[in-house]
Design an enzyme around this catalytic site. Structure first.
Site: not given
Ligand SMILES: *[C@@H]1O[C@H](CO)[C@@H](O)[C@H](O)[C@H]1NC(C)=O
Ligand SMILES: *[C@@H]1O[C@H](CO)[C@@H](O)[C@H](O)[C@H]1NC(C)=O
Ligand SMILES: *[C@@H]1O[C@H](CO)[C@@H](O)[C@H](O)[C@H]1NC(C)=O
Length: 553
Positions: A287, A289, A310, A411, A415-416, A429
């Protein structure tokens, strides 16, 4: 070079002995920028030119700007102020102090500039000008610039993201150029970071406690001012304040929790010129990024190199931008084959930062796993147990390295991580992860968007993080690898997770997952942090299992 940048960043003006302070309170900074800090525009007469220059966006739901000042001169200081609004039909304003008066003696005074939006949507620039007469001949002139967002439709209010989502919808495969003019100077909007670490130590400031002054910030400042060099750190406190939630008592730090000075230097070290970055196609989009593929033409290099970029959309809030930077720089400076640290950062005036990562065929692991499962063209690429174990081993070594550096990731999840065609794995990160994988994060009544289903029980209950909580998350990552990125505990409501775990429930053994591998996961989810393995033990376990698997091949 560094020093020059530093000087550019902070032009310090010392107007003699008539002091006053002018700052935004913590509550105000949180309201505007989502950060936990006070922001000083004038501290003991020294103007933070850099902070003043920054145009602060005022979200639609904020209707009042509060300023606090404090007279330290020992006599009343006369001031005048005026408000200048670019579009008076869209916005009017009122002050609750008079336009000309004196900064009172004896403590802090807070005053407010109320903003009244007109009947239509608009973005209105306003400028609040203040003159403070320090003496007959010396006047400090301040000009605060704000960009007020007025939304007629109240339903958008409170959800900056909604407003942001609409901006810049673009189709995937097109060629994008960094449409930002080649103003290659370092105008730097490191602002957010400066604010973030710009914390007011009341004792040092108010009473100039000699003990406090002798260690750290204040003394360093006067030395630096005296010599006229290196004032970059003047406004920075030597350490980041411990966030209220980070109650971990261990000596491990969270990944993005390194001292601000270091962080600030990191930004300067890896700043790249935006005009050298070319955006080619959108890789992932959330939304606020975006992740682009692009190229970066390094100074002196003959050919550009491929990068992943990013960045945040133009209308991302300051807090989103600050978070992106803070999280994106977390791995910077670390070097391990199983880590993917940021390569460069570009921060230019009033636009969102670009974070560059080397792009050497790595893809997001979660998306890779999902594609393995859902592959419509051709047969799904099933991962063998051996491949899963090899991937897990690489990830474990990356985290082991972090832990040796006394950093906690907090985290860990598919996904990371990124993975390439040869199944080489790197840990990254978590910048933008919340935005790109919103289904993996939940708010439990508070404003904190957390990866609830990856959290160890103590992180969930007490917000404590440690190497052992990384181990727990690594167990979930293993589970993701063996299920090709299924959502963990898909049937459990995020609010129920704590009691679910406390009752002893855990993720179920995936189909086709060998008992030995599931045993490793289950070991990671021990209720008590002490009973969980360390990463060194995990690596031994996984290596043993790998040896068993390959023995008869
Ligand atoms: C007024 O400004 C001058 C320099 O412009 C400075 O030397 C002097 O100390 C200032 N006086 C006061 C009272 O601030
Ligand atoms: C501040 O002072 C300058 C000149 O010193 C003047 O032009 C300006 O109008 C003043 N602003 C206010 C708000 O009084
Ligand atoms: C102005 O209004 C704010 C509340 O919006 C209040 O906190 C502050 O004390 C007021 N200041 C004066 C000088 O009345």
């Amino acid at each position: 070079m560094l020093l020059k940048l530093a000087v550019l960043l902070f032009v310090l003006v010392r107007p003699g002995a008539s002091y006053f302070n002018l700052f935004l309170s913590q509550a105000e900074v949180r309201k505007l920028m989502g950060l936990q800090a006070e922001l000083f525009y004038v501290r003991e007469g020294v103007i933070n030119e850099y902070a003043i220059k920054f145009v602060v966006p005022v979200p639609a739901q904020v209707h009042k700007l509060h300023f606090t000042w404090e007279n330290l001169a020992g006599r009343p200081l006369p001031y005048t102020m005026s408000v200048d609004i670019s579009n008076p039909s869209a916005l009017s304003s009122s002050l609750n102090i008079s336009q000309a008066g004196e900064i009172p003696l004896g403590g802090l005074q807070t005053w407010a500039l109320a903003l009244h939006c007109g009947p239509y949507d608009a973005e209105v620039d306003l400028s609040l000008r203040i003159n403070v007469s320090l003496s007959r001949r010396n006047t400090t002139s301040l000009d605060f610039r704000r960009k007020k967002i007025c939304l007629k439709d109240k339903s958008n209010i409170g959800a900056e993201e909604v407003h942001v989502a609409a901006s810049g919808s673009s189709s995937g495969g097109q060629v994008f150029y960094a449409a930002i003019g080649c103003a290659c100077a370092f105008i730097a909007a490191v602002f957010v970071l400066i604010v973030a670490y710009y914390v007011r130590d009341k004792k040092t400031r108010r009473h100039r406690d000699p003990l406090q002054e002798s260690r750290g910030l204040s003394s360093a400042c006067s030395v630096e001012r005296g010599t006229g060099v290196g004032p970059a750190q003047t406004f920075l406190s030597p350490e980041t304040p411990p966030p209220a939630s980070a109650t971990s008592t261990s000596t491990y730090r969270r990944l993005d929790d390194r001292p601000s000075r270091e962080l600030h230097e990191r930004i300067q070290e890896i700043t790249v010129q935006r005009c050298r970055v070319r955006l080619l196609s959108i890789e992932m989009e959330g939304t606020f990024g975006r992740v682009y593929r692009g190229s970066y033409h390094e100074e002196g290099a003959s050919t550009p190199r491929d990068v992943l970029v990013k960045t945040a959309a133009e209308h991302a809030s300051q807090s989103q931008v600050a978070l992106l930077l803070r999280e994106g720089l977390a791995l910077y400076g670390l070097s391990h084959p199983a880590l993917l640290p940021v390569l460069g950062v570009s921060i230019e005036d009033r636009s969102a930062p670009f974070l560059l990562y080397p792009h050497t065929g790595y893809k997001n692991m979660k998306r890779f796993l999902l594609r393995c499962k859902l592959s419509s063209e051709g047969p799904p690429r099933a991962l063998t147990t051996q491949e899963v174990v090899e991937m897990a081993l690489q990830a474990a070594k990356g985290v082991q390295y972090l832990h040796r550096k006394r950093l906690v990731h907090r985290d860990l999840a598919a996904r990371n991580c990124v993975v390439d065609d040869d199944l080489r794995v790197q840990i990254t990160d978590n910048a933008l992860a919340r935005d790109l994988f919103p289904q993996d994060y939940h708010c439990l009544g508070d404003n904190e968007n957390r990866p609830i289903k990856w959290l160890a029980i103590e992180s969930l209950l007490n917000k404590t993080f440690s190497t052992a909580s990384d181990v727990w998350a690594f167990g979930v990552l293993l589970w993701e690898l063996t299920t090709l990125a299924q959502q963990p505990y898909v049937e459990v409501d995020a609010f129920e997770m704590a009691s679910y775990l406390r009752d002893g429930y855990r993720l179920a053994q995936p189909i086709n997952c060998p008992d030995e591998l599931f045993a490793v996961m289950a070991y990671c989810w021990a209720m008590s942090a002490d009973e969980r393995p360390t990463f060194s033990q995990l690596i031994v376990c996984l290596q043993d299992f790998h040896t068993q698997l390959t023995r008869y091949v």
